[in-house]
Enzyme design. Sequence first.
Site, short mmCIF file in Angstrom:
data_model
loop_
_atom_site.label_atom_id
_atom_site.label_comp_id
_atom_site.label_asym_id
_atom_site.label_seq_id
_atom_site.Cartn_x
_atom_site.Cartn_y
_atom_site.Cartn_z
N HIS A 76 0.80 -1.27 -0.03
CA HIS A 76 0.12 0.09 0.03
C HIS A 76 1.06 1.22 -0.09
O HIS A 76 2.05 1.34 0.35
CB HIS A 76 -0.81 -0.14 1.13
CG HIS A 76 -0.49 0.03 2.60
ND1 HIS A 76 0.05 -1.08 3.26
CD2 HIS A 76 0.23 1.22 3.25
CE1 HIS A 76 0.46 -0.64 4.44
NE2 HIS A 76 0.53 0.52 4.44
N HIS A 89 4.31 7.08 3.48
CA HIS A 89 5.06 5.87 3.45
C HIS A 89 4.55 5.28 2.27
O HIS A 89 3.38 5.31 1.70
CB HIS A 89 5.41 5.31 4.50
CG HIS A 89 4.14 4.52 5.05
ND1 HIS A 89 3.21 4.82 6.10
CD2 HIS A 89 3.55 3.49 5.02
CE1 HIS A 89 2.45 4.45 6.63
NE2 HIS A 89 2.53 2.96 5.88
N GLU A 148 7.85 0.99 4.77
CA GLU A 148 7.23 0.17 5.58
C GLU A 148 7.57 -1.31 4.94
O GLU A 148 7.12 -1.55 3.85
CB GLU A 148 5.66 0.37 5.95
CG GLU A 148 5.34 -0.54 6.88
CD GLU A 148 3.64 -0.43 7.29
OE1 GLU A 148 2.94 0.24 6.36
OE2 GLU A 148 3.10 -0.94 7.85
CO CO Z 1 1.36 1.46 6.39
#
Ligand code: CO
Length: 134
Positions: A7, A79, A130
């Site tokens: 994502h 992120h 991440e």
């Molecule tokens: Co995230």
Amino acid sequence: MIKKFNHVAIAVKDLARAKKIYKEILGGDVSEVSHYKNHGVSVCFVNLGNTKIELMQPFGSDSPIEKFLLKNNSGGIHHICLEVDDIFKTRDHLLKNNISIIGDKEPKIGAHNKPVLFLHPKDFFGTLIELEQE
Ligand code: CO
């Protein structure tokens, strides 16, 4: 190591408004909001089949995205999240290669109930990454 794009996360000041715009104006499939005290964020996901957009707003008094929103007044991309096959092996490999991992370097359970780590943007051309166990 990295396998899939999971994502992109966008920090917002008003999650209810962001959720409404993605749902009602863009016609998105938007999840309910969850609150993560340990991560200091409230989050919902826009499901897009092959990927997701994470919309997040500070939660609690000491949110890690508070400062980001002070610098980015209308919100912004915070992120990207990439999936890895083995987060512990990846962590050890990154540390051996002098990559900075944020916090105590122990994977924490993230918004999908899977272990995650955050890698410092200074090592990735200004982008916070991440990593999530696939
Ligand atoms: Co995230």
